[in-house]
Design a protein around this motif. Structure first.
Motif, PDB file in Angstrom:
ATOM      1  N   ASN A  66       0.813  -1.216   0.000  1.00  0.00           N
ATOM      2  CA  ASN A  66       0.000   0.000   0.000  1.00  0.00           C
ATOM      3  C   ASN A  66       0.848   1.268   0.000  1.00  0.00           C
ATOM      4  N   SER A 105      -0.999   8.396  -4.820  1.00  0.00           N
ATOM      5  CA  SER A 105      -2.309   8.450  -4.162  1.00  0.00           C
ATOM      6  C   SER A 105      -3.350   7.702  -4.970  1.00  0.00           C
ATOM      7  N   ASN A 162      -7.658   3.430  13.383  1.00  0.00           N
ATOM      8  CA  ASN A 162      -7.288   4.712  12.757  1.00  0.00           C
ATOM      9  C   ASN A 162      -8.464   5.434  12.118  1.00  0.00           C
ATOM     10  N   GLY A 203      -0.893   7.039  12.730  1.00  0.00           N
ATOM     11  CA  GLY A 203      -1.915   6.251  12.062  1.00  0.00           C
ATOM     12  C   GLY A 203      -2.938   7.096  11.324  1.00  0.00           C
ATOM     13  N   GLN A 204      -3.105   8.352  11.735  1.00  0.00           N
ATOM     14  CA  GLN A 204      -4.064   9.230  11.057  1.00  0.00           C
ATOM     15  C   GLN A 204      -3.589   9.560   9.655  1.00  0.00           C
ATOM     16  N   GLU A 247      -1.559   7.781   7.948  1.00  0.00           N
ATOM     17  CA  GLU A 247      -1.562   6.543   7.169  1.00  0.00           C
ATOM     18  C   GLU A 247      -2.972   6.173   6.724  1.00  0.00           C
ATOM     19  N   ALA A 248      -3.947   6.405   7.599  1.00  0.00           N
ATOM     20  CA  ALA A 248      -5.329   6.108   7.209  1.00  0.00           C
ATOM     21  C   ALA A 248      -5.726   7.029   6.050  1.00  0.00           C
ATOM     22  N   GLY A 249      -5.272   8.267   6.098  1.00  0.00           N
ATOM     23  CA  GLY A 249      -5.541   9.189   5.001  1.00  0.00           C
ATOM     24  C   GLY A 249      -4.886   8.731   3.713  1.00  0.00           C
ATOM     25  N   LYS A 250      -3.651   8.243   3.829  1.00  0.00           N
ATOM     26  CA  LYS A 250      -2.967   7.708   2.646  1.00  0.00           C
ATOM     27  C   LYS A 250      -3.731   6.512   2.096  1.00  0.00           C
ATOM     28  N   ALA A 251      -4.176   5.652   3.015  1.00  0.00           N
ATOM     29  CA  ALA A 251      -4.774   4.398   2.582  1.00  0.00           C
ATOM     30  C   ALA A 251      -6.048   4.615   1.771  1.00  0.00           C
ATOM     31  N   ILE A 252      -6.777   5.706   2.028  1.00  0.00           N
ATOM     32  CA  ILE A 252      -7.960   5.929   1.194  1.00  0.00           C
ATOM     33  C   ILE A 252      -7.628   6.785  -0.030  1.00  0.00           C
ATOM     34  N   GLY A 253      -6.354   7.105  -0.192  1.00  0.00           N
ATOM     35  CA  GLY A 253      -5.938   7.757  -1.438  1.00  0.00           C
ATOM     36  C   GLY A 253      -5.941   9.276  -1.397  1.00  0.00           C
ATOM     37  N   LEU A 254      -6.015   9.856  -0.199  1.00  0.00           N
ATOM     38  CA  LEU A 254      -5.959  11.314  -0.117  1.00  0.00           C
ATOM     39  C   LEU A 254      -4.548  11.787  -0.466  1.00  0.00           C
ATOM     40  N   VAL A 299      -7.621  15.842   7.519  1.00  0.00           N
ATOM     41  CA  VAL A 299      -7.317  14.877   8.571  1.00  0.00           C
ATOM     42  C   VAL A 299      -6.445  15.487   9.671  1.00  0.00           C
TER      43      VAL A 299
END
Ligand code: ATP
Ligand code: MG
Lengths: 260, 226
Positions: free
Chosen positions: A53, A88, A102, B124-125, B127-134, B143
């Motif tokens: 990821n 992204s 998170n 983790g905040q 990373e969570a933002g990265k994970a949804i593609g922001l 965030v």
């Protein structure tokens, strides 16, 4: 080579300083498959998911999603890091659920799910809200959509986190020990949601210590040991016929939880 | 002390006579404070983000600025902006020289608080933002900053209080703010205790209002618990 391979990792290497944590990981996830990564603490499972990821950059080998290298492009034989925007966009096609949930604490359950829909997929608010409602109902939390994370139990938070990830319609969903931070009585509600996703054909790469779940739900199990894939195969083979002493002793820790 | 009869030489009479200068002084103090807080918040947030996420050279520049500003007395800064700059041919009106100097000072404080607040948001905040593609700017805006700004509310209010008190220093370069107004009134009628007490109470009221607003904002964001 079958064309339905969604994620293909070949010789993936990753070091932190002088410590090589991934020493050449080969792994395939086919469309609609659930692949589970098991292994002792420190064997590199989390690091591998994070490389997929792009939360970490791998140093060697390649990770292909839909045949496209993740994180870089090759130009004249040289690897070049992708731009922030391109990275992204790749991340948006891969969902991830974390051990610590998170969730965004300043947003309600619904807003947590909607953020990526409106800002990344550019969906209008009304549509995003519909999608959020749909997925929150799927994880059994329609009633809680206006709640802030601190108003939810750990299991509920993790289900919102799953809804947030899956609402983006990713090609692949990554789960990193998503039940490890939960009280034992909350584990099954989260595993239930994951099982439902698996049955609906979601492609999933799952790191878990819930061996019953792994055995029941996975199409393919990968045992990682010290940065390498030590054994991989269908669950019956990995659980029923462990080839190495290390896998036997690893599984032995879960003895009594299922009949081996 | 406070005499409630209304005749020349009494506090209330003198205050009434000077009511327009007093209102003007109050206005100068309040507007200079408000402008300073506004500028310092805008620049301070930008500089705080630079401190936390900037390229190394930007971080270095911001760091030098912040440490420099926090290391020198505000008064020196005010005198420099007013008299010092005029040596280079930049002649600012005293009011604006004062607002700029105070803003430069408060910017450094807000930048440093924002950096701290940003870094206290769990990794983790991001990373969570990265994970949804922001993208980075989106992660920052949707965030990180909402959480960081909430965390920096108490120190931000403190900076605001310091700024209001700091405006008294503008009297030194001749800005007729609340304190200098009172000094001028006292020079005429010698009601030293009354008018300085009065001035003190007005500052107290301004700051009590700021603190109250801050507390209200904090309550509005009370959902941000961990
Ligand atoms: N950011 C980092 N910097 C340095 N070392 C790291 C970092 N992240 C992980 N490691 C090291 O890499 C190794 C593999 O860690 P990883 O988290 O991938 O293991 P894991 O298989 O997920 O373990 P667990 O089951 O405990 O979660 C560990 O030895 C860990 O200390
Ligand atoms: Mg891990």
């Amino acid at each position: 080579m079958a064309d339905d391979v969604l994620l293909r990792a070949r010789g993936v290497r990753k070091s932190f300083g002088a410590v090589e944590v991934l020493k050449g990981i080969d792994l395939e996830v086919r469309q609609g498959q659930v692949v589970s990564l098991i292994g002792a603490s420190g064997s590199g499972k989390t690091t591998f998911l994070r490389c997929v990821n792009l939360l970490e950059e791998h140093d060697g080998g390649e990770i292909l999603l839909d045949g496209e290298p993740v994180g870089y492009r090759t130009e004249g034989g040289r690897r070049r890091r992708l731009s922030e925007t391109a990275i992204s966009a790749q991340r948006a096609r891969i969902g991830m659920v974390f051990q610590q949930f998170n969730l965004f604490p300043h947003l309600t359950a619904e807003e947590n799910v909607m953020l990526g829909l409106t800002k990344v997929l550019n969906k209008p608010k009304a549509e995003a809200r519909e999608i959020a409602t749909h997925w929150l109902s799927r994880v059994g939390l329609a009633e809680r959509r206006g709640h802030y994370p601190y108003q939810l139990s750990g299991g509920q938070q993790q289900r919102v986190a799953i809804a947030r990830a899956v609402a983006m319609e990713p090609r692949l969903l990554l789960f990193d020990e998503v039940t490890s931070a939960l009280d034992p009585e909350l584990v099954s509600e989260v595993l239930g949601v994951m099982q439902g996703l698996a049955e609906s054909g979601m492609t999933m790469l799952v790191v878990s210590h819930e061996m019953l779940f792994v055995r029941e739900v996975s199409h393919h199990v990968v045992f990682m040991d010290q940065g390498r894939v030590a054994q991989a195969g269908p669950p019956e083979a990995v659980f029923g016929n462990p080839e190495s002493e290390r896998l036997r002793s690893f599984l032995g820790r879960f003895h009594g939880m299922f009949g081996i | 002390m406070l005499d409630f009869s209304f005749a020349p030489g009494t506090f209330w009479f003198e205050a009434w006579v000077a009511r327009f200068s007093l209102l003007n002084g109050l206005w100068v103090t309040m507007s200079a404070s408000a402008l300073t807080i506004l500028f310092a918040t805008l620049f301070g947030v930008a500089m705080g983000v630079a401190l936390a996420y900037g390229w190394w050279w930007l971080r270095l520049l911001a760091r030098i600025y912040v440490d420099f500003m926090r290391g020198i007395p505000i008064l020196v800064l005010i005198l420099f902006t007013y008299y010092g700059l005029s040596l280079f041919g930049i002649n600012l009106p005293a009011y604006w020289a004062g607002v700029i100097a105070l803003s430069a000072f408060a910017t450094a404080h807000i930048a440093e608080t924002l950096r701290g607040a940003v870094e206290s948001v769990p990794a983790g905040q991001m990373e969570a933002g990265k994970a949804i593609g922001l993208r980075f700017s989106q992660r920052l805006r949707y965030v990180i900053l909402p959480q960081a700004l909430r965390r920096m509310l108490p120190p931000w209010v403190n900076t605001g209080l310091e700024v209001v008190k700091g405006t008294t220093l503008l009297s030194i370069i001749g800005v007729v703010e609340l304190l200098l107004t009172n000094q001028q009134i006292v020079a005429r009628n010698y009601l030293i205790v009354d008018f300085y007490l009065f001035a003190g109470l007005l500052y107290l009221m301004i700051n009590a209002t700021i603190a109250w607003l801050g507390a209200r904002l904090e309550r509005r964001f009370s959902y941000l618990r961990y």
